[in-house]
Design a protein around this motif. Structure first.
Motif, PDB file in Angstrom:
ATOM      1  N   ARG A 155      11.968   5.118 -56.989  1.00  0.00           N
ATOM      2  CA  ARG A 155      12.400   4.952 -56.260  1.00  0.00           C
ATOM      3  C   ARG A 155      13.466   5.761 -56.480  1.00  0.00           C
ATOM      4  O   ARG A 155      14.082   5.755 -55.323  1.00  0.00           O
ATOM      5  CB  ARG A 155      13.208   3.923 -57.495  1.00  0.00           C
ATOM      6  N   HIS A 156      14.065   6.427 -57.275  1.00  0.00           N
ATOM      7  CA  HIS A 156      15.227   7.985 -56.863  1.00  0.00           C
ATOM      8  C   HIS A 156      15.202   8.540 -55.792  1.00  0.00           C
ATOM      9  O   HIS A 156      16.013   9.478 -55.374  1.00  0.00           O
ATOM     10  CB  HIS A 156      15.920   8.373 -58.544  1.00  0.00           C
ATOM     11  N   ASP A 157      13.981   9.274 -55.417  1.00  0.00           N
ATOM     12  CA  ASP A 157      13.473  10.214 -54.724  1.00  0.00           C
ATOM     13  C   ASP A 157      12.539   9.420 -53.307  1.00  0.00           C
ATOM     14  O   ASP A 157      12.165   9.589 -52.375  1.00  0.00           O
ATOM     15  CB  ASP A 157      11.877  10.785 -54.794  1.00  0.00           C
ATOM     16  N   ALA A 158      12.826   8.241 -52.772  1.00  0.00           N
ATOM     17  CA  ALA A 158      13.467   7.345 -51.813  1.00  0.00           C
ATOM     18  C   ALA A 158      13.604   8.189 -50.575  1.00  0.00           C
ATOM     19  O   ALA A 158      13.029   7.670 -49.348  1.00  0.00           O
ATOM     20  CB  ALA A 158      13.919   5.985 -52.265  1.00  0.00           C
ATOM     21  N   TYR A 159      15.347   8.531 -50.675  1.00  0.00           N
ATOM     22  CA  TYR A 159      15.965   8.949 -49.496  1.00  0.00           C
ATOM     23  C   TYR A 159      14.683  10.616 -49.322  1.00  0.00           C
ATOM     24  O   TYR A 159      14.117  10.697 -47.587  1.00  0.00           O
ATOM     25  CB  TYR A 159      16.727  10.010 -50.300  1.00  0.00           C
ATOM     26  N   VAL A 182      18.292  11.789 -42.039  1.00  0.00           N
ATOM     27  CA  VAL A 182      18.457  10.643 -42.341  1.00  0.00           C
ATOM     28  C   VAL A 182      20.104  10.394 -42.853  1.00  0.00           C
ATOM     29  O   VAL A 182      20.638  10.937 -43.375  1.00  0.00           O
ATOM     30  CB  VAL A 182      17.325  11.425 -43.746  1.00  0.00           C
ATOM     31  N   VAL A 183      19.803   8.806 -42.604  1.00  0.00           N
ATOM     32  CA  VAL A 183      21.582   8.767 -42.823  1.00  0.00           C
ATOM     33  C   VAL A 183      21.263   7.494 -43.758  1.00  0.00           C
ATOM     34  O   VAL A 183      21.257   6.401 -43.542  1.00  0.00           O
ATOM     35  CB  VAL A 183      22.191   7.935 -40.887  1.00  0.00           C
ATOM     36  N   ALA A 184      21.558   7.927 -44.717  1.00  0.00           N
ATOM     37  CA  ALA A 184      22.357   6.075 -46.041  1.00  0.00           C
ATOM     38  C   ALA A 184      23.975   5.867 -45.596  1.00  0.00           C
ATOM     39  O   ALA A 184      24.471   6.696 -45.156  1.00  0.00           O
ATOM     40  CB  ALA A 184      21.570   7.121 -47.499  1.00  0.00           C
ATOM     41  N   PRO A 241      13.190   2.364 -44.089  1.00  0.00           N
ATOM     42  CA  PRO A 241      13.012   1.582 -44.710  1.00  0.00           C
ATOM     43  C   PRO A 241      14.419   1.312 -45.655  1.00  0.00           C
ATOM     44  O   PRO A 241      15.753   1.715 -45.349  1.00  0.00           O
ATOM     45  CB  PRO A 241      12.267   3.118 -45.558  1.00  0.00           C
ATOM     46  N   ILE A 242      14.007   0.235 -46.505  1.00  0.00           N
ATOM     47  CA  ILE A 242      14.925  -0.713 -46.989  1.00  0.00           C
ATOM     48  C   ILE A 242      14.647  -0.624 -48.498  1.00  0.00           C
ATOM     49  O   ILE A 242      13.945  -1.324 -48.786  1.00  0.00           O
ATOM     50  CB  ILE A 242      15.164  -2.146 -46.836  1.00  0.00           C
ATOM     51  N   VAL A 243      16.176  -0.320 -49.416  1.00  0.00           N
ATOM     52  CA  VAL A 243      16.206  -0.577 -50.845  1.00  0.00           C
ATOM     53  C   VAL A 243      16.930  -1.259 -51.222  1.00  0.00           C
ATOM     54  O   VAL A 243      18.490  -0.915 -50.263  1.00  0.00           O
ATOM     55  CB  VAL A 243      16.286   1.020 -51.442  1.00  0.00           C
ATOM     56  N   GLY A 244      17.325  -1.541 -51.979  1.00  0.00           N
ATOM     57  CA  GLY A 244      18.493  -2.802 -52.569  1.00  0.00           C
ATOM     58  C   GLY A 244      18.487  -2.393 -53.934  1.00  0.00           C
ATOM     59  O   GLY A 244      17.410  -2.385 -54.924  1.00  0.00           O
ATOM     60  N   HIS A 245      19.979  -2.915 -54.650  1.00  0.00           N
ATOM     61  CA  HIS A 245      20.136  -3.015 -55.547  1.00  0.00           C
ATOM     62  C   HIS A 245      20.162  -4.566 -55.876  1.00  0.00           C
ATOM     63  O   HIS A 245      21.697  -4.923 -55.741  1.00  0.00           O
ATOM     64  CB  HIS A 245      21.341  -2.706 -56.527  1.00  0.00           C
ATOM     65  N   VAL A 246      19.445  -5.011 -55.533  1.00  0.00           N
ATOM     66  CA  VAL A 246      19.209  -6.838 -55.315  1.00  0.00           C
ATOM     67  C   VAL A 246      19.928  -8.054 -56.040  1.00  0.00           C
ATOM     68  O   VAL A 246      20.517  -8.509 -55.664  1.00  0.00           O
ATOM     69  CB  VAL A 246      18.274  -7.206 -54.367  1.00  0.00           C
ATOM     70  N   GLY A 247      20.269  -7.145 -57.640  1.00  0.00           N
ATOM     71  CA  GLY A 247      20.796  -8.217 -57.890  1.00  0.00           C
ATOM     72  C   GLY A 247      22.404  -8.254 -57.859  1.00  0.00           C
ATOM     73  O   GLY A 247      22.546  -9.745 -58.360  1.00  0.00           O
ATOM     74  N   ASP A 248      22.750  -7.976 -57.496  1.00  0.00           N
ATOM     75  CA  ASP A 248      24.266  -7.727 -56.708  1.00  0.00           C
ATOM     76  C   ASP A 248      24.907  -7.793 -55.378  1.00  0.00           C
ATOM     77  O   ASP A 248      25.586  -7.322 -55.084  1.00  0.00           O
ATOM     78  CB  ASP A 248      25.450  -6.350 -57.439  1.00  0.00           C
ATOM     79  N   GLY A 249      23.345  -8.148 -55.275  1.00  0.00           N
ATOM     80  CA  GLY A 249      23.744  -7.796 -53.621  1.00  0.00           C
ATOM     81  C   GLY A 249      24.186  -7.475 -52.386  1.00  0.00           C
ATOM     82  O   GLY A 249      24.194  -7.477 -51.704  1.00  0.00           O
ATOM     83  N   ASN A 250      23.343  -5.996 -52.809  1.00  0.00           N
ATOM     84  CA  ASN A 250      23.375  -4.307 -52.669  1.00  0.00           C
ATOM     85  C   ASN A 250      21.709  -4.407 -52.001  1.00  0.00           C
ATOM     86  O   ASN A 250      21.468  -4.049 -52.914  1.00  0.00           O
ATOM     87  CB  ASN A 250      24.500  -3.782 -53.890  1.00  0.00           C
ATOM     88  N   PHE A 251      22.109  -4.074 -50.888  1.00  0.00           N
ATOM     89  CA  PHE A 251      20.992  -2.889 -50.739  1.00  0.00           C
ATOM     90  C   PHE A 251      21.230  -1.760 -49.246  1.00  0.00           C
ATOM     91  O   PHE A 251      23.218  -2.057 -48.599  1.00  0.00           O
ATOM     92  CB  PHE A 251      19.982  -3.646 -49.636  1.00  0.00           C
ATOM     93  N   HIS A 252      20.385  -0.551 -48.848  1.00  0.00           N
ATOM     94  CA  HIS A 252      20.265   0.819 -48.482  1.00  0.00           C
ATOM     95  C   HIS A 252      19.607  -0.168 -47.055  1.00  0.00           C
ATOM     96  O   HIS A 252      18.277  -0.107 -47.622  1.00  0.00           O
ATOM     97  CB  HIS A 252      20.545   0.983 -48.958  1.00  0.00           C
ATOM     98  N   CYS A 253      20.151   1.064 -46.407  1.00  0.00           N
ATOM     99  CA  CYS A 253      19.153   1.626 -44.812  1.00  0.00           C
ATOM    100  C   CYS A 253      19.236   3.003 -45.205  1.00  0.00           C
ATOM    101  O   CYS A 253      20.629   3.555 -45.054  1.00  0.00           O
ATOM    102  CB  CYS A 253      19.227   0.889 -43.796  1.00  0.00           C
TER     103      CYS A 253
END
Length: 470
Positions: A330-334, A346-348, A377-389
């Protein structure tokens, strides 16, 4: 991508006088080489690199004070630098100036195990702190992925994968010592767990991105290492189903420590990069903390919710090596996204919405990516409604970059229209200044400018960040 506003550099003679005074004070700890200056403007966005004129390697609070005093005397900007992992140009020097590198201020000054807090210098990194605390059965839970410095994490109000249970830096900083514009020290609080004494200065500086002063010491909360930690993975038929399972888990009070969403594209990237064999459909990665009985109950309850929302097999493990492998992926997603398109940038970017709108925001974002023919690709800390592209773009292709900027602009507008924010945890820096007015209103921007003027009347602290120029 252009940067909001314009910045006036100090007069050449003023800058030369400041550098001369700093050289006399710091000797070889003042560095002016091009390579080192460029390293201290490193940014992982597509914002242009803007290096400082010199770098000072600070070793103690008195060093920060002296740099600030010298720079204030000559009207030269000061930019604090932790590890350089910020994502919106926070360490750029648009008006030049002096960068204060805080990496050598890395001492853990006090640990109060019985009170669950510690006092540290700003250059301490989260991994170094947790390594130091492990033998005492304690840990610091905020985990933004990168091994960032705690001073930088405080300045950007960082959060990360554990925020759903343990909060963000905002909830975990008790007090700060901050060097103000005249070089004197502000103490913002005490080690007491609560206080109603005066203005909440601590949280004024948390998230200020070094624009109001430079953090020289932090008092932060600690937690006891849980008896049992279990990691889990659960695949879903759709992103909407995964988001709905998240919403139900939060609403029913399951005390999740982590709940991370990876869309199908991100799972494919992680499988390829981290040598995993996860089903290449939307995935939730979870972690449960507590006693053996509590963890087993939490896992069982979530498994039932997952089935209702189209989740597949729900597997979990308490083996440290298995947990580490899963979360490292997960931490290596970038890096996994970077590997999908070698040579591309890659723009996060991130947004955050009320959890009830999470599924809508993520699915509409995926549709936008298809329409614009972009890889993100999309990842997210979804428990608080936050996600990253993580947008993979050819930075030399103007047409593709234009589509990328359109996507990011639409992403922010979508989040704001749903009652959300342009950034959940990356901060404003330079890159997202243009979205503040729409989100908070001109009156809030005026209030921020008034605070900046009151605390930094010469505008020497990290100028050109957060508050738009003019």
């Amino acid at each position: 991508m252009t940067i909001s506003g314009s910045m006036k550099r100090p007069e050449p003679q003023a800058l030369a006088s400041a550098v001369e005074a700093l050289a006399a004070r710091f000797g070889n700890r003042l560095i002016t080489s091009q390579a080192v200056r460029e390293q201290h403007a490193h940014t992982t966005t597509w914002l242009p690199t803007q290096p400082p004129d010199a770098v000072v390697m600070a070793q103690e609070t008195a060093d920060i004070q002296d740099v600030v005093r010298i720079c204030a005397k000559h009207g030269v900007p000061v930019i604090a630098f932790g590890t350089g992992t910020s994502l919106e140009g926070q360490v750029n020097a648009p008006a030049g100036g002096i960068c204060i590198d805080l990496r050598d201020m890395n001492r853990i000054l006090e640990v109060h195990a019985e009170d669950l807090d510690c006092v540290i210098q700003p250059g301490v990194t989260r991994k170094a702190l947790n390594e130091h605390l492990r033998d005492q059965g304690l840990f610091f839970p905020i985990d933004p992925g990168a091994d960032a410095s705690l001073g930088g994490m405080t300045a950007t109000r960082a959060s990360g994968t554990n925020a759903v249970r343990y909060g963000t830096m905002r909830e975990n900083v008790l007090a700060l010592k901050v060097v103000r514009g005249d070089g004197e020290i502000i103490t913002t609080g005490t080690r007491a767990k609560k206080s109603s004494a005066g203005y909440d200065l601590t949280h004024l500086f948390v998230g200020a991105e070094g624009t109001l002063g430079i953090i020289s010491e932090l008092t932060i909360k600690l937690r006891g290492i849980p008896e049992t930690i279990a990691a889990a993975a659960c695949s879903f038929e759709t992103v909407r189903g995964a988001c709905q399972a998240t919403i139900l888990a939060i609403q029913t009070g399951i005390p999740l420590a982590r709940i991370e969403l990876l869309n199908a594209e991100q799972v494919r990237a992680c499988n390829a990069y981290s040598k995993l064999t996860l089903p290449e459909t939307p995935l939730l990665l979870l972690e449960f903390h507590g006693s053996d009985i509590e963890v087993a109950e939490q896992s069982r309850n979530f498994g039932e919710i997952a089935k209702e929302c189209g989740g597949g097999d729900f597997t979990w493990t308490t083996k440290p090596e298995d947990r580490t492998k899963l979360w490292q992926a997960r931490h290596d997603a970038y890096w996994s996204v970077k590997a999908l398109r070698p040579g591309a940038g890659v723009v996060a970017t991130d947004v955050c919405v009320p959890i009830s709108r999470l599924a809508d925001c993520v699915t509409e974002t995926e549709e936008d990516l298809k329409r614009l023919n972009l890889l993100s690709p999309i990842v997210g800390h979804v428990g608080d409604g936050n996600f990253h592209c993580s947008l993979a773009c050819d930075v030399d292709n103007k047409e593709e970059m234009a589509r990328g900027e359109e996507f990011m602009h639409r992403l922010v507008e979508r989040a704001q229209s749903m009652g959300g924010t342009c950034t959940g945890e990356h901060g404003i820096g330079q890159g997202k200044q243009k979205y503040l007015k729409a989100e908070l209103g001109p009156e809030a921007i005026d209030a921020m400018r008034a605070l900046k003027q009151a605390l930094d009347p010469q505008n020497i602290f990290n100028p050109g960040k957060i508050v738009p120029v003019g």
